[in-house]
Design a protein around this motif. Sequence first.
Motif, PDB file in Angstrom:
ATOM      1  N   UNK A 230      68.169 -50.830 -10.547  1.00 22.78           N
ATOM      2  CA  UNK A 230      69.397 -51.554 -11.229  1.00 22.78           C
ATOM      3  C   UNK A 230      68.656 -52.102 -12.469  1.00 22.78           C
ATOM      4  N   UNK A 231      69.588 -52.310 -13.224  1.00 20.66           N
ATOM      5  CA  UNK A 231      69.217 -53.156 -14.475  1.00 20.66           C
ATOM      6  C   UNK A 231      69.401 -54.562 -14.265  1.00 20.66           C
ATOM      7  N   UNK A 232      70.326 -55.088 -13.958  1.00 22.89           N
ATOM      8  CA  UNK A 232      70.833 -56.511 -13.672  1.00 22.89           C
ATOM      9  C   UNK A 232      70.226 -56.823 -12.476  1.00 22.89           C
ATOM     10  N   UNK A 256      61.193 -42.741 -12.613  1.00 26.88           N
ATOM     11  CA  UNK A 256      62.019 -43.874 -12.422  1.00 26.88           C
ATOM     12  C   UNK A 256      63.391 -43.430 -13.121  1.00 26.88           C
ATOM     13  N   UNK A 257      64.324 -43.891 -11.941  1.00 26.41           N
ATOM     14  CA  UNK A 257      65.869 -43.606 -12.346  1.00 26.41           C
ATOM     15  C   UNK A 257      66.470 -44.907 -12.313  1.00 26.41           C
ATOM     16  N   UNK A 258      67.000 -45.233 -13.792  1.00 28.10           N
ATOM     17  CA  UNK A 258      68.000 -46.279 -13.741  1.00 28.10           C
ATOM     18  C   UNK A 258      69.215 -45.925 -13.374  1.00 28.10           C
ATOM     19  N   UNK A 259      69.602 -46.533 -12.251  1.00 19.98           N
ATOM     20  CA  UNK A 259      71.028 -46.564 -11.487  1.00 19.98           C
ATOM     21  C   UNK A 259      71.667 -47.603 -11.880  1.00 19.98           C
ATOM     22  N   UNK A 260      72.606 -47.852 -12.623  1.00 21.98           N
ATOM     23  CA  UNK A 260      73.220 -49.140 -13.109  1.00 21.98           C
ATOM     24  C   UNK A 260      74.774 -48.973 -13.561  1.00 21.98           C
ATOM     25  N   UNK A 279      68.811 -41.688 -16.270  1.00 26.41           N
ATOM     26  CA  UNK A 279      69.830 -43.023 -16.307  1.00 26.41           C
ATOM     27  C   UNK A 279      71.199 -42.679 -15.701  1.00 26.41           C
ATOM     28  N   UNK A 280      71.804 -43.091 -14.877  1.00 29.41           N
ATOM     29  CA  UNK A 280      73.086 -42.722 -14.206  1.00 29.41           C
ATOM     30  C   UNK A 280      73.761 -44.086 -13.987  1.00 29.41           C
ATOM     31  N   UNK A 281      75.144 -43.902 -14.206  1.00 30.97           N
ATOM     32  CA  UNK A 281      75.940 -44.797 -13.920  1.00 30.97           C
ATOM     33  C   UNK A 281      76.333 -44.938 -12.626  1.00 30.97           C
ATOM     34  N   UNK A 282      76.551 -46.197 -12.037  1.00 29.84           N
ATOM     35  CA  UNK A 282      76.468 -46.333 -10.323  1.00 29.84           C
ATOM     36  C   UNK A 282      77.496 -45.561  -9.580  1.00 29.84           C
ATOM     37  N   UNK A 283      78.520 -45.391 -10.194  1.00 28.60           N
ATOM     38  CA  UNK A 283      79.421 -44.516  -9.227  1.00 28.60           C
ATOM     39  C   UNK A 283      78.940 -42.962  -9.082  1.00 28.60           C
ATOM     40  N   UNK A 284      77.975 -42.485  -9.633  1.00 28.68           N
ATOM     41  CA  UNK A 284      77.556 -41.274  -9.501  1.00 28.68           C
ATOM     42  C   UNK A 284      76.587 -41.077  -8.525  1.00 28.68           C
ATOM     43  N   UNK A 285      76.791 -41.318  -7.235  1.00 27.14           N
ATOM     44  CA  UNK A 285      75.695 -41.237  -6.254  1.00 27.14           C
ATOM     45  C   UNK A 285      75.594 -39.840  -6.050  1.00 27.14           C
ATOM     46  N   UNK A 286      76.248 -38.947  -6.039  1.00 25.10           N
ATOM     47  CA  UNK A 286      75.951 -37.511  -6.108  1.00 25.10           C
ATOM     48  C   UNK A 286      75.043 -36.931  -6.975  1.00 25.10           C
ATOM     49  N   UNK A 287      75.186 -37.474  -8.389  1.00 23.43           N
ATOM     50  CA  UNK A 287      74.240 -36.966  -9.468  1.00 23.43           C
ATOM     51  C   UNK A 287      72.836 -37.709  -9.268  1.00 23.43           C
TER      52      UNK A 287
END
Length: 299
Positions: A230-232, A256-260, A279-287
């Motif tokens: 995560x970032x925060x 490293x995958x930033x998932x935030x 780097x992926x947005x948190x809703x994208x668990x499939x991605x």
Amino acid sequence: MDTKILLENGTNELEVLEFVLNGNAYGINVAKVKEITAYQPVTPVPNSHPSIEGVFMPRDTMITAIDLKNCLQRGTSEAGGLFIITNFNKLDIAFHVDDVRGIHRVSWGSIIKPDSTVASAEESVSTGIVKIEDRLIIILDFEKIVTDINPETGLKVSEIDEMGSRSRSDVPILIAEDSVLLNRLIVESLKHAGYDNLIHTSNGQEAYDIICQSKRDGTLKQTVQCLITDIEMPVMDGHRLTKLVKEDEETKDIPIIIFSSLVNDEMKRKGESLGANAQLSKPEIGNLVRVIDELVNNK
């Protein structure tokens, strides 16, 4: 108010916007804030959640207005005050507040995680508390607030089911995520996707300690072959963790995958400059699963 104060990358600092509800001080990470505007009338939406005041459309963009007092069970907001317009998890949302006091630059190390006397870890809407001068500022978990209103905005775990049956993998993956609920959901989702060898931590410092210990033990490859962060996070954020890992000759090749929820254009530039592989947005668990597959050659 200028909400675009720039921070150097990987310094483990953030800007907290302090705002007021019923005389009490609360905070939000400036990285989530698009702008602050005066309150304006909204159009109520029939059969919507009680905390949703309605919608309005500044500059041809539809924005949902949320009554933050109602969310926190502190009454109901009247006309007036301010809207803090935010963007996270690919959503534009306005939060109705009484007033804004200013912006404070603080270290993640100075943010205290609320203990169980405040609320259970999965139910708390506070991500941390920081003391500024003579007052305590409660930093709110805006992602949880929005997910409680509409669960469809949260982690889309159904995407994992859509992938169908998958082979098992023992690739060691290290996870840094301070939300107890999201940490659990990520672990469950990855296990469902076939990744069984998982270590999960609650902040960047815990994850970095594991990496350093495995270096000392000579077991780095057996312990960490992919890092999801995560970032925060209190103590050490994900950008600082990424910087430390990528600057070390022994660990720089760890994907490293930033998932935030904070993966927007500006944050992507910061992550790229620090060496994040994805780097992926948190809703994208499939991605997230698909990117792990690519990075660890487990196709």
